[in-house]
Write a protein that holds these residues in place. Structure first.
Motif, PDB file in Angstrom:
ATOM      1  N   PRO A  25       0.807  -1.233   0.000  1.00 55.17           N
ATOM      2  CA  PRO A  25       0.000   0.000   0.000  1.00 55.17           C
ATOM      3  C   PRO A  25       0.833   1.272   0.000  1.00 55.17           C
ATOM      4  CG  PRO A  25      -0.953  -1.605   1.505  1.00 55.17           C
ATOM      5  CD  PRO A  25       0.348  -2.191   1.040  1.00 55.17           C
ATOM      6  N   ASP A  26       2.044   1.233   0.610  1.00 55.51           N
ATOM      7  CA  ASP A  26       2.833   2.467   0.646  1.00 55.51           C
ATOM      8  C   ASP A  26       3.420   2.833  -0.711  1.00 55.51           C
ATOM      9  OD1 ASP A  26       4.980   0.764   0.295  1.00 55.51           O
ATOM     10  OD2 ASP A  26       5.915   1.179   2.238  1.00 55.51           O
ATOM     11  N   ARG A  27       3.313   1.886  -1.713  1.00 57.61           N
ATOM     12  CA  ARG A  27       3.736   2.248  -3.069  1.00 57.61           C
ATOM     13  C   ARG A  27       2.729   3.195  -3.717  1.00 57.61           C
ATOM     14  NH1 ARG A  27       8.366   2.477  -2.835  1.00 57.61           N
ATOM     15  NH2 ARG A  27       7.711   2.600  -0.660  1.00 57.61           N
ATOM     16  N   LEU A  28       1.444   3.057  -3.342  1.00 52.52           N
ATOM     17  CA  LEU A  28       0.443   4.003  -3.838  1.00 52.52           C
ATOM     18  C   LEU A  28       0.651   5.373  -3.202  1.00 52.52           C
ATOM     19  CD1 LEU A  28      -2.880   1.939  -3.868  1.00 52.52           C
ATOM     20  CD2 LEU A  28      -1.453   2.581  -5.814  1.00 52.52           C
ATOM     21  N   SER A  29       0.844   5.392  -1.887  1.00 53.18           N
ATOM     22  CA  SER A  29       1.093   6.647  -1.193  1.00 53.18           C
ATOM     23  C   SER A  29       1.575   6.348   0.210  1.00 53.18           C
ATOM     24  CB  SER A  29      -0.162   7.511  -1.126  1.00 53.18           C
ATOM     25  OG  SER A  29       0.087   8.696  -0.394  1.00 53.18           O
ATOM     26  N   ARG A  30       2.369   7.268   0.754  1.00 56.75           N
ATOM     27  CA  ARG A  30       2.806   7.145   2.145  1.00 56.75           C
ATOM     28  C   ARG A  30       1.951   8.006   3.074  1.00 56.75           C
ATOM     29  NH1 ARG A  30       7.153   4.492   3.823  1.00 56.75           N
ATOM     30  NH2 ARG A  30       8.656   3.669   2.324  1.00 56.75           N
ATOM     31  N   LYS A  31       0.883   8.554   2.537  1.00 60.21           N
ATOM     32  CA  LYS A  31      -0.071   9.288   3.364  1.00 60.21           C
ATOM     33  C   LYS A  31      -1.379   8.505   3.392  1.00 60.21           C
ATOM     34  CE  LYS A  31       1.464  14.094   3.158  1.00 60.21           C
ATOM     35  NZ  LYS A  31       1.072  15.490   2.837  1.00 60.21           N
ATOM     36  N   LEU A  32      -1.895   8.265   4.591  1.00 63.89           N
ATOM     37  CA  LEU A  32      -3.101   7.455   4.726  1.00 63.89           C
ATOM     38  C   LEU A  32      -4.267   8.071   3.972  1.00 63.89           C
ATOM     39  CD1 LEU A  32      -4.621   5.074   5.950  1.00 63.89           C
ATOM     40  CD2 LEU A  32      -4.982   6.449   8.019  1.00 63.89           C
ATOM     41  N   ALA A  33      -4.441   9.386   4.061  1.00 59.43           N
ATOM     42  CA  ALA A  33      -5.560  10.039   3.372  1.00 59.43           C
ATOM     43  C   ALA A  33      -5.451   9.837   1.867  1.00 59.43           C
ATOM     44  CB  ALA A  33      -5.580  11.527   3.714  1.00 59.43           C
ATOM     45  N   HIS A  34      -4.254   9.941   1.329  1.00 61.87           N
ATOM     46  CA  HIS A  34      -4.063   9.720  -0.113  1.00 61.87           C
ATOM     47  C   HIS A  34      -4.321   8.261  -0.478  1.00 61.87           C
ATOM     48  CE1 HIS A  34      -1.239  13.458  -0.624  1.00 61.87           C
ATOM     49  NE2 HIS A  34      -2.486  13.775  -0.324  1.00 61.87           N
ATOM     50  N   GLN A  35      -3.885   7.341   0.385  1.00 57.32           N
ATOM     51  CA  GLN A  35      -4.142   5.920   0.122  1.00 57.32           C
ATOM     52  C   GLN A  35      -5.631   5.645  -0.003  1.00 57.32           C
ATOM     53  OE1 GLN A  35      -2.519   2.914   2.659  1.00 57.32           O
ATOM     54  NE2 GLN A  35      -0.398   3.653   2.451  1.00 57.32           N
ATOM     55  N   LEU A  36      -6.400   6.127   0.973  1.00 54.92           N
ATOM     56  CA  LEU A  36      -7.841   5.881   0.960  1.00 54.92           C
ATOM     57  C   LEU A  36      -8.496   6.509  -0.260  1.00 54.92           C
ATOM     58  CD1 LEU A  36      -8.589   6.450   4.761  1.00 54.92           C
ATOM     59  CD2 LEU A  36      -8.269   4.283   3.552  1.00 54.92           C
ATOM     60  N   LEU A  37      -8.051   7.708  -0.640  1.00 56.17           N
ATOM     61  CA  LEU A  37      -8.605   8.378  -1.819  1.00 56.17           C
ATOM     62  C   LEU A  37      -8.328   7.576  -3.087  1.00 56.17           C
ATOM     63  CD1 LEU A  37      -8.464  12.141  -2.601  1.00 56.17           C
ATOM     64  CD2 LEU A  37      -7.684  10.545  -4.325  1.00 56.17           C
ATOM     65  N   LEU A  38      -7.081   7.109  -3.249  1.00 57.87           N
ATOM     66  CA  LEU A  38      -6.718   6.349  -4.447  1.00 57.87           C
ATOM     67  C   LEU A  38      -7.460   5.010  -4.503  1.00 57.87           C
ATOM     68  CD1 LEU A  38      -2.880   7.028  -4.612  1.00 57.87           C
ATOM     69  CD2 LEU A  38      -4.608   7.791  -6.249  1.00 57.87           C
ATOM     70  N   LEU A  39      -7.545   4.327  -3.358  1.00 55.62           N
ATOM     71  CA  LEU A  39      -8.254   3.039  -3.342  1.00 55.62           C
ATOM     72  C   LEU A  39      -9.718   3.218  -3.716  1.00 55.62           C
ATOM     73  CD1 LEU A  39      -6.690   1.384  -0.163  1.00 55.62           C
ATOM     74  CD2 LEU A  39      -6.432   0.635  -2.538  1.00 55.62           C
ATOM     75  N   GLU A  40     -10.339   4.252  -3.186  1.00 57.75           N
ATOM     76  CA  GLU A  40     -11.751   4.494  -3.520  1.00 57.75           C
ATOM     77  C   GLU A  40     -11.914   4.796  -5.007  1.00 57.75           C
ATOM     78  OE1 GLU A  40     -15.462   7.443  -2.215  1.00 57.75           O
ATOM     79  OE2 GLU A  40     -13.491   7.665  -1.309  1.00 57.75           O
ATOM     80  N   GLU A  41     -10.987   5.588  -5.572  1.00 52.90           N
ATOM     81  CA  GLU A  41     -11.078   5.944  -6.993  1.00 52.90           C
ATOM     82  C   GLU A  41     -10.805   4.741  -7.890  1.00 52.90           C
ATOM     83  OE1 GLU A  41      -8.328   8.389 -10.139  1.00 52.90           O
ATOM     84  OE2 GLU A  41      -8.708   9.334  -8.189  1.00 52.90           O
ATOM     85  N   LEU A  42      -9.738   3.975  -7.589  1.00 50.41           N
ATOM     86  CA  LEU A  42      -9.370   2.848  -8.452  1.00 50.41           C
ATOM     87  C   LEU A  42     -10.383   1.716  -8.370  1.00 50.41           C
ATOM     88  CD1 LEU A  42      -5.509   2.748  -7.757  1.00 50.41           C
ATOM     89  CD2 LEU A  42      -6.665   3.667  -9.773  1.00 50.41           C
ATOM     90  N   GLU A  43     -10.897   1.457  -7.165  1.00 48.82           N
ATOM     91  CA  GLU A  43     -11.819   0.328  -7.001  1.00 48.82           C
ATOM     92  C   GLU A  43     -13.232   0.647  -7.465  1.00 48.82           C
ATOM     93  OE1 GLU A  43     -11.274  -0.910  -2.928  1.00 48.82           O
ATOM     94  OE2 GLU A  43      -9.773  -2.376  -3.581  1.00 48.82           O
ATOM     95  N   ALA A  44     -13.476   1.884  -7.882  1.00 51.62           N
ATOM     96  CA  ALA A  44     -14.762   2.191  -8.501  1.00 51.62           C
ATOM     97  C   ALA A  44     -14.860   1.548  -9.888  1.00 51.62           C
ATOM     98  CB  ALA A  44     -14.942   3.702  -8.620  1.00 51.62           C
ATOM     99  N   ARG A  45     -13.699   1.304 -10.548  1.00 47.70           N
ATOM    100  CA  ARG A  45     -13.691   0.729 -11.896  1.00 47.70           C
ATOM    101  C   ARG A  45     -12.863  -0.558 -11.988  1.00 47.70           C
ATOM    102  NH1 ARG A  45     -15.030   4.277 -16.080  1.00 47.70           N
ATOM    103  NH2 ARG A  45     -16.609   5.745 -15.313  1.00 47.70           N
TER     104      ARG A  45
END
Length: 503
Positions: A78-98
């Motif tokens: 998960p830290d490859r997507l982002s090292r900030k928790l807020a950014h991680q959650l944002l990216l996961l929500e965006e990517l997993e929508a599609r």
């Protein structure tokens, strides 16, 4: 077969501590083969921090997922997507929508416990990023304290192969740096004229494939590193942009000098005069006194102001949109004022004895001002040390004697405001001293420059005359009776009866 994309990232600080980019991509391709996925694309961010979302490969991945071209996204952790928790959650929500996101090191379960584990790993990743930043900053600070250069080398220097962390002068580029300063100070060329000369001579720029531009020339002329010093920890870059730290936090690193302190100060003074004269929208007419006129009543600059086809100057404080009453200083005719000022200056140039007398008077006044300016700098520095001492004593009293926290906070806020005000005053006073020191360099080349100007003084057009005035005149104060007082190399006062605005 399920289509998937591989995403991997390393930052400069992590390359030695975690898996490299190639290793991440190799393991993710093996994971895709094990799961029976077909890898359709690889998105690799090399040397990009996990603290920001502004990464080229990540942006392309997000676009591909939005387009529906990818069913599964594979990442090492998960830290490859982002090292900030807020950014991680944002990216996961965006990517997993599609699509679906899977990690090599973390098994995701669609349970509350699985979400908790993922969030804990995000918090740990953010903590680890902050520790990496802390270790890197501490290492750079210690390197600077040992007198080693932390940042990349500037134009005119190269790393010393015999001594890592030191710089040596690149003579070919250093000669260009000195030439740029000479063009500005001795020949009065603007930065754009300097750029034209560099391009005409075919001087190689600092970076291959680039061209010389005004910004690069201004950086060379305005940088104090060419005087033999660079500073670490001078600027702080945050969410609100760049700000200058207090001088007590700077770490000075010595490097070989290319120009003297006096040359650098002279260049800054000329740039300031050019900025006052040339900044802004180009005027419809040529105004020889642009940037030189100042109102004797309110201190504002006089600006060009065409009136029914006639060239005039008026006080900038005379603004009908101002909240307070506008300045009532008179408007003056550009034709009459310019003719009178030019006659005074031209007469002095034609008579070396008059010019030398003006120079000696100017130098004497400069010496008196020098004492006042340096005394002010010393007094402000002394006051600043006193305030910093009060802050330290107040904190010691709080720790040792237990003074009420609210009382300490209020007194500290007052001392902080006083300290910051003194630092601002001290910085402005030091800048005045530097500009004052730079004026001394005008005397050295004055005789040679004046002799050159005398030979062609009668052939000068308006632009040429303006250039001469920029060299010899610091400012011209406009009196309430339309009198003009010239200060600079030629201190004099013109005949006020000649400067009335034609009716």
């Amino acid at each position: 077969m399920t289509t998937c994309a591989v995403y991997a990232r390393v930052s400069t600080d992590e390359q030695a501590e975690k898996y490299g980019l190639a290793a991440q991509a190799h393991e993710l391709r093996a994971l895709a083969a094990t799961k029976g996925y077909r890898v359709v694309d690889e998105f690799l961010d090399d040397g990009h921090s996990g603290a920001t979302l502004d990464r080229p490969a990540l942006a392309r991945l997000r676009d591909a997922v939005r387009a529906g071209a990818i069913e599964v996204v594979l990442a090492h952790d998960p830290d490859r997507l982002s090292r900030k928790l807020a950014h991680q959650l944002l990216l996961l929500e965006e990517l997993e929508a599609r699509s679906r996101v899977e990690f090599l090191t973390t098994t995701r379960a669609a349970t509350p416990e699985g979400g908790l584990l993922l969030n804990i790993k995000g918090v740990v990743a953010e903590y680890e990023r902050l520790k990496i930043v802390e270790r890197t900053t501490r290492g750079k600070r210690e390197k600077a304290r040992r007198g080693l250069v932390v940042a990349s080398y500037p134009y005119g220097y190269r790393p010393d192969p015999a001594s890592p962390g030191r710089l040596v002068v690149h003579e070919e580029e250093a000669s260009v740096v000195r030439l740029i300063h000479a063009w500005l100070i001795e020949e009065g060329k603007t930065t754009r004229k300097i750029v034209d000369e560099l391009r005409r001579l075919g001087v190689p720029p600092s970076r291959a494939g680039r061209r010389w531009g005004p910004t690069q020339v201004r950086r060379i002329l305005g940088s104090d590193r060419y005087t033999g010093r660079v500073f670490y920890n001078r600027d702080a870059i945050g969410a609100h942009g760049r700000r200058r730290r207090p001088a007590t936090e700077w770490i000075e690193v010595a490097i070989p000098a290319i120009v003297t302190q006096e040359t650098h100060a002279a260049a800054k003074a000329v740039l300031a005069r050019n900025r006052a004269a040339y900044v802004g929208r180009p005027a419809r007419f040529t105004y020889m006194l642009r940037g030189l006129l100042r109102c004797g009543a309110c201190g504002a600059r006089y600006v060009s102001c065409p009136q029914h086809g006639r060239r005039c100057y008026r006080c900038h404080g005379h603004d009908r949109f101002a909240l307070t009453a506008g300045c009532r200083a008179p408007m003056i005719s550009a034709n009459v004022a310019e003719a009178e000022v030019w006659t005074t200056v031209a007469d002095a140039l034609r008579n070396p004895a008059t010019l030398r007398a003006g120079v000696e008077a100017w130098a004497a006044q400069r010496g008196a001002n020098d004492v006042d300016l340096r005394a002010r700098v010393e007094a402000l520095a002394r006051k600043l040390r006193g305030v910093e001492g009060k802050e330290k004593r107040l904190l010691d009293l709080y720790v040792e004697d237990g003074i009420a926290k609210g009382e300490v906070a209020a007194r500290l806020r007052a001392l902080t405001r006083e300290r910051e005000g003194l630092r601002g005053d001290l910085g402005r006073a030091e800048a005045q001293v530097a500009a004052h020191d730079a004026d001394g360099g005008r005397l050295a080349a004055l005789d040679r420059w004046a002799a050159k100007a005398r030979r062609g003084i009668d052939r000068l057009d308006a632009a040429g005359r303006q250039k001469v005035l920029q060299h010899l005149v610091d400012e011209i104060v406009v009196g309430a009776d339309r009198s003009l007082k010239i200060t600079g190399i030629l201190p004099t006062e013109t005949d006020q009866s000649l400067l009335s605005l034609p009716s």
